[in-house]
Design a protein around this motif. Structure first.
Motif, PDB file in Angstrom:
ATOM      1  N   ALA A  30      33.986  25.631  17.927  1.00 51.51           N
ATOM      2  CA  ALA A  30      34.262  25.543  16.652  1.00 51.51           C
ATOM      3  C   ALA A  30      35.600  25.019  16.279  1.00 51.51           C
ATOM      4  CB  ALA A  30      34.223  27.149  16.059  1.00 51.51           C
ATOM      5  N   PRO A  31      35.742  24.601  15.087  1.00 49.66           N
ATOM      6  CA  PRO A  31      37.141  23.948  14.725  1.00 49.66           C
ATOM      7  C   PRO A  31      38.422  24.958  14.641  1.00 49.66           C
ATOM      8  CG  PRO A  31      35.547  23.500  12.992  1.00 49.66           C
ATOM      9  CD  PRO A  31      34.959  24.737  13.957  1.00 49.66           C
ATOM     10  N   ARG A  74      33.396  17.738   2.335  1.00 47.25           N
ATOM     11  CA  ARG A  74      32.916  18.380   3.471  1.00 47.25           C
ATOM     12  C   ARG A  74      33.378  17.830   4.639  1.00 47.25           C
ATOM     13  NH1 ARG A  74      28.060  18.252   4.116  1.00 47.25           N
ATOM     14  NH2 ARG A  74      27.219  16.849   2.997  1.00 47.25           N
ATOM     15  N   LYS A  75      34.396  16.822   4.651  1.00 51.37           N
ATOM     16  CA  LYS A  75      34.658  16.261   5.846  1.00 51.37           C
ATOM     17  C   LYS A  75      34.991  17.025   7.101  1.00 51.37           C
ATOM     18  CE  LYS A  75      38.051  12.553   7.589  1.00 51.37           C
ATOM     19  NZ  LYS A  75      38.995  11.559   6.917  1.00 51.37           N
ATOM     20  N   GLY A  76      34.350  16.891   8.120  1.00 56.79           N
ATOM     21  CA  GLY A  76      34.176  17.495   9.375  1.00 56.79           C
ATOM     22  C   GLY A  76      32.676  18.123   9.625  1.00 56.79           C
ATOM     23  N   TRP A 182      40.679  25.824   2.921  1.00 51.26           N
ATOM     24  CA  TRP A 182      39.887  24.624   3.548  1.00 51.26           C
ATOM     25  C   TRP A 182      39.343  25.367   4.950  1.00 51.26           C
ATOM     26  CZ3 TRP A 182      38.259  19.878   1.807  1.00 51.26           C
ATOM     27  CH2 TRP A 182      37.646  19.164   2.799  1.00 51.26           C
ATOM     28  N   ALA A 183      40.217  25.662   5.521  1.00 52.86           N
ATOM     29  CA  ALA A 183      40.036  26.844   6.746  1.00 52.86           C
ATOM     30  C   ALA A 183      38.814  27.774   6.703  1.00 52.86           C
ATOM     31  CB  ALA A 183      41.215  27.381   7.278  1.00 52.86           C
ATOM     32  N   ASN A 184      38.902  28.513   5.557  1.00 52.13           N
ATOM     33  CA  ASN A 184      37.856  29.795   5.416  1.00 52.13           C
ATOM     34  C   ASN A 184      36.793  28.923   4.690  1.00 52.13           C
ATOM     35  OD1 ASN A 184      39.060  32.273   6.148  1.00 52.13           O
ATOM     36  ND2 ASN A 184      40.816  31.382   5.306  1.00 52.13           N
ATOM     37  N   GLY A 185      36.921  27.854   4.167  1.00 55.31           N
ATOM     38  CA  GLY A 185      35.537  27.096   3.342  1.00 55.31           C
ATOM     39  C   GLY A 185      34.847  26.113   4.111  1.00 55.31           C
ATOM     40  N   GLU A 188      34.797  26.912   7.983  1.00 57.48           N
ATOM     41  CA  GLU A 188      34.248  27.987   8.607  1.00 57.48           C
ATOM     42  C   GLU A 188      32.655  27.936   8.508  1.00 57.48           C
ATOM     43  OE1 GLU A 188      34.183  31.674  10.485  1.00 57.48           O
ATOM     44  OE2 GLU A 188      35.862  30.021  10.085  1.00 57.48           O
ATOM     45  N   ALA A 189      32.320  26.973   7.378  1.00 53.95           N
ATOM     46  CA  ALA A 189      30.791  26.780   7.450  1.00 53.95           C
ATOM     47  C   ALA A 189      30.489  25.899   8.687  1.00 53.95           C
ATOM     48  CB  ALA A 189      30.623  25.987   5.965  1.00 53.95           C
ATOM     49  N   ASN A 190      31.316  25.053   9.040  1.00 46.39           N
ATOM     50  CA  ASN A 190      30.894  24.144  10.071  1.00 46.39           C
ATOM     51  C   ASN A 190      30.847  25.094  11.474  1.00 46.39           C
ATOM     52  OD1 ASN A 190      30.900  22.045   8.419  1.00 46.39           O
ATOM     53  ND2 ASN A 190      32.876  21.460   9.097  1.00 46.39           N
ATOM     54  N   ALA A 191      31.878  26.081  11.594  1.00 47.65           N
ATOM     55  CA  ALA A 191      32.053  27.062  12.469  1.00 47.65           C
ATOM     56  C   ALA A 191      30.655  27.801  12.929  1.00 47.65           C
ATOM     57  CB  ALA A 191      33.102  27.929  12.268  1.00 47.65           C
TER      58      ALA A 191
END
Length: 208
Positions: A30-31, A74-76, A182-185, A188-191
């Motif tokens: 994950a990121p 949604r970059k990433g 951004w980290a929690n949005g 975290e969706a990507n994670a």
């Protein structure tokens, strides 16, 4: 940084390498899980010139493509990468029928990929590639997985991972509130998507 899992994984990788062959190892996670740091550490376990790191991040879509579209926010995310381009590169690295293959690199200082920034000579026996979506099933990513001899999944405590992400965003210009959001949005969706691919990994590597 060593653990029994890491020691076992590195020892097995050493035994897998043989003269005249190439092994491509994928490092997924994950990121903020520390993929880049781990890849650099792993490279350091082998003699100079024996390996090259080829990050998946070199296949971020350029800002000229995503600016002004919903992808910008949604970059990433998985659809903000050129998965087909990454797959094509890996196939070239597997074939080893070119003297040198050049790979792109993502530079956070300019927030853009830069083409032909990493040279991979044909005689390099170990290629380490790291990225979020190496075990994903959709689109070209399933074929990406097929090019890799093994994929190791980094397991990092969530709180530490989120803290690293926020700190990274701040270091590249975000204010703290935006970085945490951004980290929690989006991150975290990507994670969550990436964590769902964990069972497909060859090895689970605990990493701090």
């Amino acid at each position: 940084m060593d653990s029994p899992e890491i020691t076992q994984a590195v020892d097995a990788l050493r035994h897998r390498l043989a003269p005249g062959t190439r092994v491509i190892i994928g490092i997924a996670g994950a990121p903020g899980s520390g993929k880049s740091t781990f890849a650099a550490w792993l490279q350091g376990q082998f003699s100079p010139g024996a390996s090259v790191i080829v990050p998946m991040d070199g296949f971020h879509l350029g800002n000229a493509i995503i600016d002004g579209t919903p992808l910008r926010q949604r970059k990433g995310a998985i659809d903000t990468f050129d998965g087909g381009g990454y797959l094509a590169l890996l196939r070239r690295l597997v074939r080893r029928d070119e003297d040198v293959v050049y790979a792109p690199e993502f530079r956070r200082t300019i927030d853009e990929p830069v083409a032909a920034s990493i040279a991979v000579p044909a005689d390099v026996p170990l290629v380490i590639t790291e990225g979020n979506y190496l075990l994903a099933e959709q689109g070209p990513w399933k074929e990406v997985r097929a090019q890799l001899d093994e994929v190791w999944f980094l397991e990092t405590p969530p709180a530490l991972r989120l803290q690293r992400l926020a700190d990274r965003h701040v270091s590249f210009g975000m204010d703290r509130e935006a970085a945490v959001a951004w980290a929690n949005g989006p991150d975290e969706a990507n994670a969550r998507l990436i964590q769902a691919t964990r069972p497909a990994a060859h090895r689970i590597i605990p990493w701090l």
